[in-house]
Design a protein around this motif. Sequence first.
Motif, PDB file in Angstrom:
ATOM      1  N   LYS A 170       0.775  -1.163  -0.071  1.00 42.79           N
ATOM      2  CA  LYS A 170      -0.130   0.047   0.035  1.00 42.79           C
ATOM      3  C   LYS A 170       0.918   1.135  -0.115  1.00 42.79           C
ATOM      4  O   LYS A 170       0.923   1.852   0.846  1.00 42.79           O
ATOM      5  CB  LYS A 170      -0.919  -0.061   1.199  1.00 42.79           C
ATOM      6  N   MET A 171       1.803   1.278  -1.173  1.00 44.67           N
ATOM      7  CA  MET A 171       2.533   2.506  -1.030  1.00 44.67           C
ATOM      8  C   MET A 171       1.917   3.884  -0.924  1.00 44.67           C
ATOM      9  O   MET A 171       2.587   4.947  -0.631  1.00 44.67           O
ATOM     10  CB  MET A 171       3.536   2.221  -2.394  1.00 44.67           C
ATOM     11  N   ASP A 172       0.764   4.145  -1.679  1.00 45.86           N
ATOM     12  CA  ASP A 172       0.272   5.382  -1.531  1.00 45.86           C
ATOM     13  C   ASP A 172      -0.012   6.066  -0.092  1.00 45.86           C
ATOM     14  O   ASP A 172       0.327   6.949   0.346  1.00 45.86           O
ATOM     15  CB  ASP A 172      -1.070   5.439  -2.549  1.00 45.86           C
ATOM     16  N   TYR A 173      -0.682   4.980   0.607  1.00 50.41           N
ATOM     17  CA  TYR A 173      -0.624   5.295   2.234  1.00 50.41           C
ATOM     18  C   TYR A 173       0.665   5.289   2.703  1.00 50.41           C
ATOM     19  O   TYR A 173       0.655   6.094   3.889  1.00 50.41           O
ATOM     20  CB  TYR A 173      -1.621   3.866   2.710  1.00 50.41           C
ATOM     21  N   LEU A 174       1.571   4.424   2.568  1.00 51.00           N
ATOM     22  CA  LEU A 174       2.695   4.665   2.895  1.00 51.00           C
ATOM     23  C   LEU A 174       3.478   5.976   2.724  1.00 51.00           C
ATOM     24  O   LEU A 174       4.118   6.567   3.719  1.00 51.00           O
ATOM     25  CB  LEU A 174       3.872   3.563   2.383  1.00 51.00           C
ATOM     26  N   GLU A 175       3.622   6.597   1.731  1.00 53.05           N
ATOM     27  CA  GLU A 175       4.003   7.952   1.501  1.00 53.05           C
ATOM     28  C   GLU A 175       3.131   8.957   2.311  1.00 53.05           C
ATOM     29  O   GLU A 175       3.918   9.779   2.552  1.00 53.05           O
ATOM     30  CB  GLU A 175       3.960   7.989  -0.148  1.00 53.05           C
ATOM     31  N   GLU A 176       2.122   8.761   1.995  1.00 56.56           N
ATOM     32  CA  GLU A 176       1.242   9.783   2.921  1.00 56.56           C
ATOM     33  C   GLU A 176       1.651   9.903   4.194  1.00 56.56           C
ATOM     34  O   GLU A 176       1.642  10.797   4.931  1.00 56.56           O
ATOM     35  CB  GLU A 176      -0.401   9.494   2.870  1.00 56.56           C
ATOM     36  N   VAL A 177       1.581   8.667   4.888  1.00 58.16           N
ATOM     37  CA  VAL A 177       2.020   8.380   6.505  1.00 58.16           C
ATOM     38  C   VAL A 177       3.583   9.016   6.558  1.00 58.16           C
ATOM     39  O   VAL A 177       3.568   9.742   7.560  1.00 58.16           O
ATOM     40  CB  VAL A 177       1.782   7.106   6.905  1.00 58.16           C
ATOM     41  N   GLU A 178       4.530   8.698   5.937  1.00 56.38           N
ATOM     42  CA  GLU A 178       5.896   9.236   6.197  1.00 56.38           C
ATOM     43  C   GLU A 178       5.618  10.667   5.951  1.00 56.38           C
ATOM     44  O   GLU A 178       6.612  11.382   6.562  1.00 56.38           O
ATOM     45  CB  GLU A 178       6.634   8.325   5.231  1.00 56.38           C
ATOM     46  N   ALA A 179       5.067  11.150   5.058  1.00 56.38           N
ATOM     47  CA  ALA A 179       5.116  12.632   4.918  1.00 56.38           C
ATOM     48  C   ALA A 179       4.777  13.466   5.870  1.00 56.38           C
ATOM     49  O   ALA A 179       5.056  14.552   6.260  1.00 56.38           O
ATOM     50  CB  ALA A 179       4.187  13.066   3.702  1.00 56.38           C
TER      51      ALA A 179
END
Length: 281
Positions: free
Chosen positions: A79-88
């Motif tokens: 779930k890379m989209d969610y991962l990028e959002e969480v990391e941001a």
Amino acid sequence: MKAVIPAAGLGTRFLPATKAQPKEMLPVYNKPTIQYVVEEAVASGIDDILIITGKGKRSIEDHFDRSFELEHSLRNCGKMDYLEEVEAISEMADIYYVRQKKQMGLGDAILCAKNHVDGQPFAVLLGDTISQAQVPCTKQLMDVYEKYNASAIAIERVPQDKIERYGIIKGQQVENSVYRIEDMVEKPHPSEAPSDLAITGRYVLDCDIFDHIENVEPGVGGEIQLTDAMRQLDEIYGQIVDGKIYDIGNNVEWLKSSLEIALQDPDVNGELRDYLKNILK
């Protein structure tokens, strides 16, 4: 410039929802209220942010911190989209915290930032107010501060039935949408208000505000009112915000804000509009 976000209030108007979570963490559509506030500061060019918290506000710190277990799970699930959002979220800015140990009002909360600000002008963004504008509201105030070399606050026109909710200014217009403030009254009766221009939760203040906060007497509600301290400044300007202000101050305003912001999302806009039309029949 550094930013200060007061987020120590008890949120009593949102009970029981705020019994175990901060009102600043209540979601407006799909994000906690305070995330919108931090994003505005960052969009204004600020990357050093101090959040004034209190007892029971740990979830604010957790939200802006890394979440390794969650990130690991999202990565493993693809779930890379969610991962990028969480990391941001955890990488937006350098965020620091200090506790207001006793509920003594907004002025006292701002005073907690004195050491962190270290003698420099700073922005204040209330943790329960969201703004949307092409030029971020805080950046508009930073521009006014630079032009007049004086503190600046966001103002907006409010209807008569809402005047008692706000601090109201008296001032002289010096240019389009900018007023030199002569006086401020905290939550006046509409018949006694000097104007319909309300202070709306965004400020850029000179560091001498701390001296005035330390010298004011408790005001409305027995609290140290920031408005009373700002009245003592030699010079201060008000900027009518070019944009939209969402005051998440009560259940109705919070709900309306969530709906308006949700309707801006093309992924849910159509379905939500159809739903609202159906229930309003």
